[in-house]
Design an enzyme around this catalytic site. Sequence first.
Site, PDB file in Angstrom:
ATOM      1  CE  LYS A 136      11.149 -24.744  12.107  1.00  0.00           C
ATOM      2  NZ  LYS A 136      12.050 -23.723  12.601  1.00  0.00           N
ATOM      3  CE  LYS A 196       0.780 -20.400  12.121  1.00  0.00           C
ATOM      4  NZ  LYS A 196       1.637 -19.579  12.978  1.00  0.00           N
ATOM      5  CG  HIS A 228       8.071 -21.670   9.402  1.00  0.00           C
ATOM      6  ND1 HIS A 228       7.018 -21.335  10.203  1.00  0.00           N
ATOM      7  CD2 HIS A 228       9.139 -21.762  10.229  1.00  0.00           C
ATOM      8  CE1 HIS A 228       7.431 -21.229  11.453  1.00  0.00           C
ATOM      9  NE2 HIS A 228       8.725 -21.485  11.504  1.00  0.00           N
ATOM     10  CE  LYS A 287       4.477 -17.557  20.893  1.00  0.00           C
ATOM     11  NZ  LYS A 287       5.375 -18.109  19.883  1.00  0.00           N
ATOM     12  NE  ARG A 317      -2.114  -0.011   3.541  1.00  0.00           N
ATOM     13  CZ  ARG A 317      -2.597  -0.573   4.639  1.00  0.00           C
ATOM     14  NH1 ARG A 317      -3.882  -0.757   4.762  1.00  0.00           N
ATOM     15  NH2 ARG A 317      -1.811  -0.960   5.621  1.00  0.00           N
ATOM     16  CG  ASP A 360       1.017 -18.985  16.876  1.00  0.00           C
ATOM     17  OD1 ASP A 360       0.978 -18.429  15.755  1.00  0.00           O
ATOM     18  OD2 ASP A 360       2.040 -19.004  17.596  1.00  0.00           O
ATOM     19  CD  GLU A 406       7.984 -20.452  19.921  1.00  0.00           C
ATOM     20  OE1 GLU A 406       8.568 -19.786  19.072  1.00  0.00           O
ATOM     21  OE2 GLU A 406       6.760 -20.385  20.122  1.00  0.00           O
ATOM     22  CG  HIS A 436       4.236 -24.680  13.172  1.00  0.00           C
ATOM     23  ND1 HIS A 436       4.131 -24.454  11.824  1.00  0.00           N
ATOM     24  CD2 HIS A 436       4.378 -23.450  13.730  1.00  0.00           C
ATOM     25  CE1 HIS A 436       4.195 -23.149  11.588  1.00  0.00           C
ATOM     26  NE2 HIS A 436       4.342 -22.519  12.732  1.00  0.00           N
TER      27      HIS A 436
HETATM   28  C1  BG6 Z   1       5.160 -19.247  13.978  1.00  0.00           C
HETATM   29  C2  BG6 Z   1       4.297 -18.839  15.135  1.00  0.00           C
HETATM   30  O1  BG6 Z   1       4.365 -19.856  12.989  1.00  0.00           O
HETATM   31  O2  BG6 Z   1       6.153 -20.144  14.417  1.00  0.00           O
HETATM   32  C3  BG6 Z   1       5.154 -18.224  16.225  1.00  0.00           C
HETATM   33  O3  BG6 Z   1       3.314 -17.912  14.704  1.00  0.00           O
HETATM   34  C4  BG6 Z   1       6.277 -19.131  16.600  1.00  0.00           C
HETATM   35  O4  BG6 Z   1       4.362 -17.894  17.364  1.00  0.00           O
HETATM   36  C5  BG6 Z   1       7.048 -19.598  15.371  1.00  0.00           C
HETATM   37  O5  BG6 Z   1       7.154 -18.423  17.473  1.00  0.00           O
HETATM   38  C6  BG6 Z   1       8.052 -20.658  15.715  1.00  0.00           C
HETATM   39  O6  BG6 Z   1       8.859 -20.922  14.607  1.00  0.00           O
HETATM   40  P1  BG6 Z   1      10.363 -21.390  14.773  1.00  0.00           P
HETATM   41  O7  BG6 Z   1      10.818 -21.608  13.364  1.00  0.00           O
HETATM   42  O8  BG6 Z   1      11.093 -20.302  15.478  1.00  0.00           O
HETATM   43  O9  BG6 Z   1      10.314 -22.658  15.585  1.00  0.00           O
END
Ligand code: BG6
Length: 477
Positions: free
Chosen positions: A176, A142, A172, A325, A46, A229, A210, A234
Amino acid sequence: IPVDPFDLVIFGATGDLARRKILPGLFRRFCSGQMPDDARIIGAARTEMSDDEFRDMVRDAIREFGGGAYEDDALDGFLLHLGYEHIDAKGDDGWEALKRRLRDGLVRAFYFSVAPSLFGSLAERLRGFGLADDESRVVVEKPFGKDLESARALNRTLAEHFHETQIYRIDHYLGKETVQNLMAVRFGNMLFEPLWNAQYIDHIQITVAETVSVGGRGSYYDQSGAMRDMVQNHLMQLLCLIAMEPPARFEPDSVRDEKLKVIRALDPVDYHHIVRGQYASDDNQPGYRAHVDNPRSVTESFVALKCHISNWRWAGTPFYLRTGKMLKGRASEIAVVFKDAPHSIFGPDAGTHRNVLAIRLQPNEGMTLDVTIKEPGPGGMRLKDVALDMSFADALGPDAEDVPDAYERLIMDVIRGNQTLFMRGDEVEAAWNWTDPIIEGWTRRGEVPKPYEPGSSGPEDALMLMHRDGRRWREIK
Ligand code: BG6
């Protein structure tokens, strides 16, 4: 080996994901020689900006997030591939100009690094203004919806303009290196697969821990929570790769068909088998509620659950999943815990021991296999577990350092037209179909997550989830 020449348009090119992941990832592929000379990356957003202003923004982003170690000349060379067009995602502005930048006969990909509410209008304009055809590819990020209904709506919207073979839904985690290694370990070795079932495996643990807080993403996260999330996508993908039947070929639909069968075979989760947590404050820092600026938030920053896959292979073997987290360590690991030997010839004093195959996804990627041996010394036949420990960095040497990050690999797969590591629409819907009743149950029962101390392993109840079954979580280190 360079990929084919391409035009890649990144919608939302000034956003966080583009600056942190997509553009630095493309730069690293450029440095590795994978990007052909006539590849072009066009930012679209934008904000009004010239090509040069965009290049300056990307230069800053790469300096900040690019991971260091590169020549300034390389960065200058990369920036020459970049251009920018200001567009109105919901109006007509900018689309003709963007179209003029695209070249005929090349791979054409459009990356939707924007809120899902814009997917429909972008898709419509790409077709309406003639920027995309049946060969073009679209990449979506996502969150792919927030429940089954919204995911279905997104799938329907995309399907109005593109075939499923053109749609690349990113998770993602599938990009990995070690996640792909799960498939190599399972299907490339004779050693594991014959034992890979309920007869020999007691249970499987999947942990994605995390240390980070919700950071600056509070407003998104508070609407989402750990279940949406992390678990729906994942952890679900990890579960699929660990549990699926061997696909006939490492090809998109072979792999995705098998993953889908796993998701569809998941039993609904009994609410006694789920623990939600939310990190509290401590002397040093504010807690979750302060981070998301919502003093009454009942969103979870931690989930632990036990689930079952009702099929021939897994009946009776529980899968324990946990993620959160602000935990005590950053550790993603899958642990396959084998059953006890059926009879101990060494008698009760020798102790009972189990083989555990642990696959560390990050950090320190590698694998350990706990095997039982004799405790050294004259004290009789006492047993002890020792680990056969392999770090991929040690085993592979410099090759392990040149591993592309998840986004780099996935974007290159888009250009190559390989959908194996992307989620198919029905897969995403099946995953929501499983998570929706869990989330609805929390809302219906008015459940409040259990507070846990920052830097801990999560709420006490999560430990109890395992203890009740006579099992224990592996330590988060
Ligand atoms: C993301 C989440 O998809 O993946 C985040 O939205 C999370 O909350 C992240 O921290 C973790 O990814 P990675 O690659 O750091 O394990």
